[in-house]
Design a protein around this motif. Structure first.
Motif, PDB file in Angstrom:
ATOM      1  N   ALA A 145      22.039  25.604 -26.497  1.00 13.63           N
ATOM      2  CA  ALA A 145      22.106  24.840 -25.238  1.00 13.63           C
ATOM      3  C   ALA A 145      23.557  24.611 -24.819  1.00 13.63           C
ATOM      4  N   THR A 146      24.453  24.456 -25.798  1.00  8.11           N
ATOM      5  CA  THR A 146      25.867  24.238 -25.493  1.00  8.11           C
ATOM      6  C   THR A 146      26.444  25.460 -24.785  1.00  8.11           C
ATOM      7  N   PHE A 147      26.237  26.644 -25.370  1.00  5.08           N
ATOM      8  CA  PHE A 147      26.763  27.871 -24.761  1.00  5.08           C
ATOM      9  C   PHE A 147      26.111  28.138 -23.404  1.00  5.08           C
ATOM     10  N   ILE A 148      24.792  27.966 -23.321  1.00  5.65           N
ATOM     11  CA  ILE A 148      24.084  28.190 -22.051  1.00  5.65           C
ATOM     12  C   ILE A 148      24.626  27.255 -20.975  1.00  5.65           C
ATOM     13  N   GLY A 149      24.753  25.976 -21.326  1.00  3.17           N
ATOM     14  CA  GLY A 149      25.221  24.973 -20.367  1.00  3.17           C
ATOM     15  C   GLY A 149      26.640  25.229 -19.896  1.00  3.17           C
ATOM     16  N   LEU A 150      27.535  25.617 -20.817  1.00  2.00           N
ATOM     17  CA  LEU A 150      28.930  25.865 -20.435  1.00  2.00           C
ATOM     18  C   LEU A 150      29.036  26.998 -19.424  1.00  2.00           C
ATOM     19  N   ALA A 151      28.202  28.018 -19.567  1.00  2.00           N
ATOM     20  CA  ALA A 151      28.208  29.113 -18.587  1.00  2.00           C
ATOM     21  C   ALA A 151      27.557  28.672 -17.276  1.00  2.00           C
ATOM     22  N   ALA A 152      26.384  28.044 -17.368  1.00  2.90           N
ATOM     23  CA  ALA A 152      25.625  27.662 -16.160  1.00  2.90           C
ATOM     24  C   ALA A 152      26.360  26.631 -15.320  1.00  2.90           C
ATOM     25  N   SER A 153      27.227  25.835 -15.949  1.00  3.62           N
ATOM     26  CA  SER A 153      27.916  24.758 -15.221  1.00  3.62           C
ATOM     27  C   SER A 153      28.919  25.294 -14.204  1.00  3.62           C
ATOM     28  N   HIS A 154      29.190  26.601 -14.212  1.00  9.39           N
ATOM     29  CA  HIS A 154      30.114  27.186 -13.234  1.00  9.39           C
ATOM     30  C   HIS A 154      29.421  27.472 -11.898  1.00  9.39           C
ATOM     31  N   PHE A 155      28.125  27.251 -11.814  1.00  5.49           N
ATOM     32  CA  PHE A 155      27.384  27.534 -10.585  1.00  5.49           C
ATOM     33  C   PHE A 155      27.006  26.238  -9.866  1.00  5.49           C
ATOM     34  N   GLN A 156      26.638  26.387  -8.592  1.00  7.23           N
ATOM     35  CA  GLN A 156      26.242  25.228  -7.786  1.00  7.23           C
ATOM     36  C   GLN A 156      24.797  24.857  -8.086  1.00  7.23           C
ATOM     37  N   THR A 157      24.579  24.304  -9.237  1.00  9.61           N
ATOM     38  CA  THR A 157      23.253  23.841  -9.644  1.00  9.61           C
ATOM     39  C   THR A 157      23.419  22.683 -10.613  1.00  9.61           C
ATOM     40  N   GLU A 158      22.490  21.736 -10.587  1.00  9.23           N
ATOM     41  CA  GLU A 158      22.509  20.638 -11.550  1.00  9.23           C
ATOM     42  C   GLU A 158      21.972  21.144 -12.881  1.00  9.23           C
ATOM     43  N   VAL A 159      22.743  20.982 -13.935  1.00 15.15           N
ATOM     44  CA  VAL A 159      22.348  21.460 -15.260  1.00 15.15           C
ATOM     45  C   VAL A 159      21.981  20.269 -16.138  1.00 15.15           C
ATOM     46  N   GLY A 160      20.731  20.231 -16.609  1.00 13.73           N
ATOM     47  CA  GLY A 160      20.268  19.172 -17.502  1.00 13.73           C
ATOM     48  C   GLY A 160      19.991  19.735 -18.883  1.00 13.73           C
ATOM     49  N   LEU A 161      20.647  19.195 -19.907  1.00 16.52           N
ATOM     50  CA  LEU A 161      20.441  19.665 -21.271  1.00 16.52           C
ATOM     51  C   LEU A 161      19.363  18.837 -21.963  1.00 16.52           C
ATOM     52  N   VAL A 162      18.479  19.514 -22.675  1.00 15.03           N
ATOM     53  CA  VAL A 162      17.437  18.850 -23.467  1.00 15.03           C
ATOM     54  C   VAL A 162      17.616  19.322 -24.908  1.00 15.03           C
ATOM     55  N   SER A 163      17.999  18.378 -25.780  1.00 16.05           N
ATOM     56  CA  SER A 163      18.287  18.741 -27.159  1.00 16.05           C
ATOM     57  C   SER A 163      18.226  17.500 -28.038  1.00 16.05           C
ATOM     58  N   ILE A 164      18.689  17.638 -29.283  1.00 17.11           N
ATOM     59  CA  ILE A 164      18.695  16.522 -30.230  1.00 17.11           C
ATOM     60  C   ILE A 164      19.903  16.670 -31.154  1.00 17.11           C
ATOM     61  N   VAL A 165      20.590  15.553 -31.418  1.00 16.01           N
ATOM     62  CA  VAL A 165      21.724  15.551 -32.346  1.00 16.01           C
ATOM     63  C   VAL A 165      21.607  14.343 -33.267  1.00 16.01           C
ATOM     64  N   GLY A 166      22.380  14.350 -34.328  1.00 23.29           N
ATOM     65  CA  GLY A 166      22.389  13.234 -35.261  1.00 23.29           C
ATOM     66  C   GLY A 166      23.518  12.256 -34.977  1.00 23.29           C
ATOM     67  N   GLY A 167      23.570  11.217 -35.769  1.00 27.40           N
ATOM     68  CA  GLY A 167      24.612  10.209 -35.619  1.00 27.40           C
ATOM     69  C   GLY A 167      25.995  10.725 -35.962  1.00 27.40           C
ATOM     70  N   ASP A 168      26.050  11.910 -36.616  1.00 29.43           N
ATOM     71  CA  ASP A 168      27.338  12.498 -36.984  1.00 29.43           C
ATOM     72  C   ASP A 168      27.949  13.328 -35.862  1.00 29.43           C
ATOM     73  N   PHE A 169      27.271  13.412 -34.713  1.00 29.88           N
ATOM     74  CA  PHE A 169      27.754  14.254 -33.613  1.00 29.88           C
ATOM     75  C   PHE A 169      28.846  13.499 -32.838  1.00 29.88           C
ATOM     76  N   PRO A 170      30.043  14.075 -32.720  1.00 30.69           N
ATOM     77  CA  PRO A 170      31.167  13.354 -32.104  1.00 30.69           C
ATOM     78  C   PRO A 170      30.944  13.014 -30.635  1.00 30.69           C
ATOM     79  N   GLU A 171      31.322  11.809 -30.277  1.00 27.01           N
ATOM     80  CA  GLU A 171      31.204  11.334 -28.890  1.00 27.01           C
ATOM     81  C   GLU A 171      32.005  12.216 -27.944  1.00 27.01           C
TER      82      GLU A 171
END
Length: 306
Positions: free
Chosen positions: A30-56
């Protein structure tokens, strides 16, 4: 503005290639997909899950690039999905050194209300049951795009076939297309997969480009020859992000526009491999993207003389 839902992993990777190795770095489909898709004129919503160890600061980077992260669940007492791999000298083969599902093992995706009417849904490589849950939450999408892999063909084939029957586009590599169809010829394989449900079949061939199949029509997009490939991790997901982002922004799902989307996907993938992890995709500019599109155009343009 159109909306694109991206479902997949937001994760940690540790990578070793002939050019060096990394400790835990930002990765995930989702990270790679989102980084590419964010260059277009569209709202990008990520749906995923991370743990408490994931940096802010990783989450901040995603929002700074225009992505909506309401759909990323944070399990504070859990650990984030982790994958580690080592690439061989040809960079086309790799060994998986570690796969730790962690919070991903119990992932039950919830599409935020604002994105339930998304125009395009990009289903990153996850268990087919998870992908089906997202399809059922976005029944009115113009386009459902599926990415999958041979692991699910080996372990959850029936569930995967149910998902394939519900999507409009499937993107898989050549080895997976042969396994799924039981056919060696990619043309015959694409016909068989098309009969399973998808209108469009995209077969990725890594450094040898990608093929698009639809109702007997075939289009080939080359991969741009690069002087150096540092890390192929995420190239396929970046391809999917450019492909899905372009289609969501244009709202044109014709074969002719799918051809353009394939080129955009290949263009973004060519950047992703230039540095480790997401580093290059975080720094790439629109000027660089447009210049490289011209290179793609020059790569395939020729005139037939009478």
């Amino acid at each position: 503005m159109s909306k694109l839902v991206v479902v997949g992993t937001v994760a940690f990777d540790a990578i070793e290639t002939p050019f060096g190795k990394t400790d835990k770095i930002l990765g995930g489909a989702a990270t790679f997909i989102g980084l590419a898709a964010s260059h277009f004129q569209t709202e990008v919503g990520l749906v995923s899950i991370v743990g408490g160890d994931f940096p802010e600061n990783y989450l901040t980077m995603l929002t700074d690039r225009g992505m909506n992260i309401e759909g990323i669940e944070i399990v504070t007492d859990g650990k984030t999905f982790f994958w580690s791999g080592k690439y061989h000298n040809d960079m086309n083969t790799r060994d998986t050194l570690a796969t730790e599902l962690n919070v991903l093992a119990d992932f039950n995706p919830v599409v935020p209300p604002h994105f339930k009417d998304a125009n395009v849904v990009m289903l990153g490589n996850l268990h087919p049951a998870v992908q089906m849950g997202v399809i059922e939450q976005t029944p009115d999408a113009d386009l459902h795009i599926l990415d999958t892999m041979n692991f699910w063909m080996d372990s959850a084939l029936d569930a995967l076939k149910e998902v394939i029957a519900r999507v409009d586009v499937i993107t898989i590599n050549d080895e997976e297309a042969r396994q799924l169809s039981g056919e060696y010829s990619l043309v015959t394989a694409a016909k068989k997969i098309h009969e399973m449900g998808p209108k469009y079949v995209v077969i990725k061939k890594g450094e040898h480009g990608a093929l698009l199949f639809h109702d007997g029509e075939i289009f080939f997009a080359p991969a741009l020859p690069l002087e150096e490939v540092f890390d192929p991790t995420g190239a396929g997901d970046t391809f999917a992000g450019g492909f899905a982002g372009f289609l969501a922004a244009s709202k044109d799902y014709s074969f002719e526009n799918m051809k353009r989307a394939i080129i955009y996907g290949s263009n973004f993938a060519s950047f992703a491999v230039e540095k480790f992890g997401t580093e290059r995709m975080q720094s790439v500019t629109n000027d660089e993207i447009n210049k490289r599109l011209e290179q793609f155009k020059a790569l395939t343009k020729f005139e037939i003389l009478n």
